[in-house]
Design an enzyme around this catalytic site. Structure first.
Site, PDB file in Angstrom:
ATOM      1  N   SER A   1       0.856  -1.193   0.000  1.00  0.00           N
ATOM      2  CA  SER A   1       0.000   0.000   0.000  1.00  0.00           C
ATOM      3  C   SER A   1       0.891   1.241   0.000  1.00  0.00           C
ATOM      4  O   SER A   1       1.994   1.221   0.553  1.00  0.00           O
ATOM      5  CB  SER A   1      -0.845  -0.003   1.262  1.00  0.00           C
ATOM      6  N   SER A   2       0.364   2.322  -0.576  1.00  0.00           N
ATOM      7  CA  SER A   2       1.158   3.556  -0.615  1.00  0.00           C
ATOM      8  C   SER A   2       1.345   4.170   0.773  1.00  0.00           C
ATOM      9  O   SER A   2       2.153   5.078   0.938  1.00  0.00           O
ATOM     10  CB  SER A   2       0.509   4.575  -1.554  1.00  0.00           C
ATOM     11  N   CYS A   3       0.615   3.676   1.782  1.00  0.00           N
ATOM     12  CA  CYS A   3       0.783   4.237   3.128  1.00  0.00           C
ATOM     13  C   CYS A   3       2.077   3.773   3.804  1.00  0.00           C
ATOM     14  O   CYS A   3       2.365   4.183   4.919  1.00  0.00           O
ATOM     15  CB  CYS A   3      -0.422   3.950   4.003  1.00  0.00           C
TER      16      CYS A   3
ATOM     17  N   TYR B   1      -1.014  -0.555  10.146  1.00  0.00           N
ATOM     18  CA  TYR B   1      -1.206  -1.214   8.840  1.00  0.00           C
ATOM     19  C   TYR B   1       0.049  -1.052   7.983  1.00  0.00           C
ATOM     20  O   TYR B   1       0.517  -1.996   7.346  1.00  0.00           O
ATOM     21  CB  TYR B   1      -2.421  -0.582   8.157  1.00  0.00           C
TER      22      TYR B   1
ATOM     23  N   LYS C   1       2.605  -3.856   6.281  1.00  0.00           N
ATOM     24  CA  LYS C   1       2.899  -3.904   4.843  1.00  0.00           C
ATOM     25  C   LYS C   1       4.407  -3.754   4.576  1.00  0.00           C
ATOM     26  O   LYS C   1       4.929  -4.380   3.655  1.00  0.00           O
ATOM     27  CB  LYS C   1       2.107  -2.808   4.105  1.00  0.00           C
TER      28      LYS C   1
ATOM     29  N   HIS D   1     -12.980   2.913   2.716  1.00  0.00           N
ATOM     30  CA  HIS D   1     -12.167   3.992   2.165  1.00  0.00           C
ATOM     31  C   HIS D   1     -13.090   5.098   1.667  1.00  0.00           C
ATOM     32  O   HIS D   1     -14.315   4.937   1.612  1.00  0.00           O
ATOM     33  CB  HIS D   1     -11.311   3.466   1.009  1.00  0.00           C
TER      34      HIS D   1
HETATM   35  O1  GFB Z   1      -9.716   6.618   1.819  1.00  0.00           O
HETATM   36  P1  GFB Z   1      -9.393   7.030   3.204  1.00  0.00           P
HETATM   37  O2  GFB Z   1     -10.230   6.415   4.288  1.00  0.00           O
HETATM   38  O3  GFB Z   1      -7.912   6.710   3.546  1.00  0.00           O
HETATM   39  O4  GFB Z   1      -9.577   8.624   3.361  1.00  0.00           O
HETATM   40  P2  GFB Z   1      -6.438   7.333   3.455  1.00  0.00           P
HETATM   41  C1  GFB Z   1      -9.035   9.542   2.475  1.00  0.00           C
HETATM   42  C2  GFB Z   1      -9.437  10.951   2.862  1.00  0.00           C
HETATM   43  O5  GFB Z   1     -10.843  11.132   2.630  1.00  0.00           O
HETATM   44  C3  GFB Z   1      -9.206  11.327   4.322  1.00  0.00           C
HETATM   45  C4  GFB Z   1     -11.456  11.761   3.749  1.00  0.00           C
HETATM   46  O6  GFB Z   1      -8.723  12.647   4.382  1.00  0.00           O
HETATM   47  C5  GFB Z   1     -10.620  11.249   4.920  1.00  0.00           C
HETATM   48  O7  GFB Z   1     -10.801  12.064   6.070  1.00  0.00           O
HETATM   49  N1  GFB Z   1     -12.904  11.394   3.776  1.00  0.00           N
HETATM   50  C6  GFB Z   1     -13.934  12.251   3.576  1.00  0.00           C
HETATM   51  C7  GFB Z   1     -13.429  10.182   3.993  1.00  0.00           C
HETATM   52  N2  GFB Z   1     -15.122  11.628   3.694  1.00  0.00           N
HETATM   53  C8  GFB Z   1     -14.827  10.316   3.942  1.00  0.00           C
HETATM   54  C9  GFB Z   1     -15.653   9.154   4.134  1.00  0.00           C
HETATM   55  O8  GFB Z   1     -16.881   9.162   4.106  1.00  0.00           O
HETATM   56  N3  GFB Z   1     -14.981   7.978   4.342  1.00  0.00           N
HETATM   57  C10 GFB Z   1     -13.602   7.912   4.376  1.00  0.00           C
HETATM   58  N4  GFB Z   1     -13.016   6.728   4.587  1.00  0.00           N
HETATM   59  N5  GFB Z   1     -12.810   9.003   4.220  1.00  0.00           N
HETATM   60  C11 GFB Z   1      -5.930   4.857   3.914  1.00  0.00           C
HETATM   61  C12 GFB Z   1      -5.181   4.109   4.975  1.00  0.00           C
HETATM   62  O9  GFB Z   1      -5.643   6.176   4.147  1.00  0.00           O
HETATM   63  O10 GFB Z   1      -5.470   4.564   2.601  1.00  0.00           O
HETATM   64  C13 GFB Z   1      -5.031   2.701   4.666  1.00  0.00           C
HETATM   65  O11 GFB Z   1      -5.813   4.341   6.219  1.00  0.00           O
HETATM   66  C14 GFB Z   1      -4.668   2.429   3.213  1.00  0.00           C
HETATM   67  O12 GFB Z   1      -4.039   2.201   5.490  1.00  0.00           O
HETATM   68  C15 GFB Z   1      -5.436   3.266   2.235  1.00  0.00           C
HETATM   69  O13 GFB Z   1      -3.300   2.638   3.016  1.00  0.00           O
HETATM   70  C16 GFB Z   1      -4.924   3.146   0.801  1.00  0.00           C
HETATM   71  O14 GFB Z   1      -5.996   7.508   2.040  1.00  0.00           O
HETATM   72  O15 GFB Z   1      -6.277   8.525   4.311  1.00  0.00           O
END
Ligand code: GFB
Length: 313
Positions: free
Chosen positions: A108-110, A137, A141, A180
């Site tokens: 993952s890119s994280c 996480y 990875k 996500h």
């Molecule tokens: O996709 P996401 O959950 O993960 O969130 P990350 C990306 C951005 O979208 C964050 C915002 O800034 C969230 O606060 N966001 C806005 C939301 N509305 C929403 C919503 O309804 N749901 C969600 N989930 N986010 C993940 C990692 O990070 O990326 C994992 O936690 C993994 O480990 C994945 O690597 C690829 O991009 O921030």
């Protein structure tokens, strides 16, 4: 790699694994093993080893993992760390003992430091502290990609890894809290439309930018790497090379779903990394490039969401 080779896809019922199965099938690879969780529990070292010894796959794709969005990562921190470490350790050990030829591990890119220079090159690994919301996480990875690297360095094994950017698409997990951002926004916006709400709350400030890749393009990248003969780096980034703000993502989804209300921001929720754009020049040099544009991918995701009312919705 021959089309008659036996390929084991772990995580084949999930978004990425199922896309890899579709891709291999359309490429006439017909000897595929796609066990579900009831057939093979990857958290069990004994069961995993027995399955490998009984089935003797030629190649393995490890797309099975405990995954989720920013809030799930930040909440179930111990679960994300131990489950992913266990799955990986069991699978790498089984691959080694069963003398698997190629193993492709999905990261993952994280894995990259929070303050990485953008676009993030593979060389940024382990050059600084990680983003705290997904540190457990990311550490799992990183351990996985280091297992692949070090089995290659110590034993000459053909194991390698790909580091995808944020993925979305068919068979995504549409949950209002645990998903996500794209499936989360789709699920929550559907709810807001049904309840006739005049406001919709986007988590965080809306300012973070993310790079999104449709899952079928990711599957094509995995198959490109698997089919590649000759040496490759220990791991490769996979993405589009373009990013977009979360606010714009929400606006596009609102337009496609017909939500007419106001978009507001819930800054009690975390933003995570402000930017996470990958340098994808190495994978592109292998002849791969993404085919599905962001808008098209969003339309396909929404269509998929409305077409299914299985448990993933
Ligand atoms: O996709 P996401 O959950 O993960 O969130 P990350 C990306 C951005 O979208 C964050 C915002 O800034 C969230 O606060 N966001 C806005 C939301 N509305 C929403 C919503 O309804 N749901 C969600 N989930 N986010 C993940 C990692 O990070 O990326 C994992 O936690 C993994 O480990 C994945 O690597 C690829 O991009 O921030």
């Amino acid at each position: 790699m021959k089309q008659s080779d036996k390929i084991l896809i772990l995580g084949s019922k999930g978004m990425v694994g199922s896309a890899i199965v579709r891709n291999l099938q359309s490429d006439n690879f017909s000897n595929l093993l796609t066990p579900g969780r009831s057939e093979l529990d990857l958290l069990s070292q004994k069961e995993t080893l027995e399955y490998f010894m009984a089935n003797k796959p030629d190649h393995v794709v490890l797309a099975a993992a405990k995954v989720g969005g920013i809030v799930a990562n930040n909440t179930y921190r111990a679960d994300y760390l131990i489950e992913n470490l266990s799955i990986q350790n069991n699978v790498f050990e089984a691959c080694f003992k069963a003398d698997v030829d190629k193993l492709l591990f999905l990261g993952s890119s994280c894995i990259y430091p929070k303050n990485s220079e953008q676009p993030i090159r593979e060389e940024s690994l382990l050059t600084g502290p990680l983003e705290p919301t997904n540190e457990p996480y990311a550490i799992a990875k990183i351990a996985g990609l280091k297992l692949a690297e070090n089995y290659k360095r110590q034993y000459g094994k053909n194991y390698m890894s790909v580091m995808p950017t944020n993925l979305f698409g068919e068979n995504d997990y549409f949950h209002p809290e645990k998903s996500h951002v794209i499936p989360g926004l789709i699920a929550r916006m559907d709810d807001a439309i049904k309840k006739d709400q005049d406001e919709f709350s986007i988590w965080g400030s809306g300012n973070p930018k993310r790079e999104f890749l449709y899952v079928d393009d990711m599957a094509q990248a995995c198959v490109t790497v698997l089919k590649h003969e000759g040496d490759l780096p220990y791991f490769l980034n996979v993405g589009t090379g373009e990013d977009i703000s979360i606010k714009e993502v929400a606006q596009i989804i609102a337009k496609e779903m017909g939500f007419k209300g106001k978009l507001v921001f819930d800054t009690s929720k975390p933003d995570g990394m402000m930017r996470k754009l990958l340098d994808v020049s190495k994978i592109k040099a292998l002849g791969w490039s993404p085919k599905i544009g962001f808008q098209e991918g969003i339309k396909k995701s929404i269509e998929f969401y409305y077409s299914t009312d299985n448990l993933r919705r």
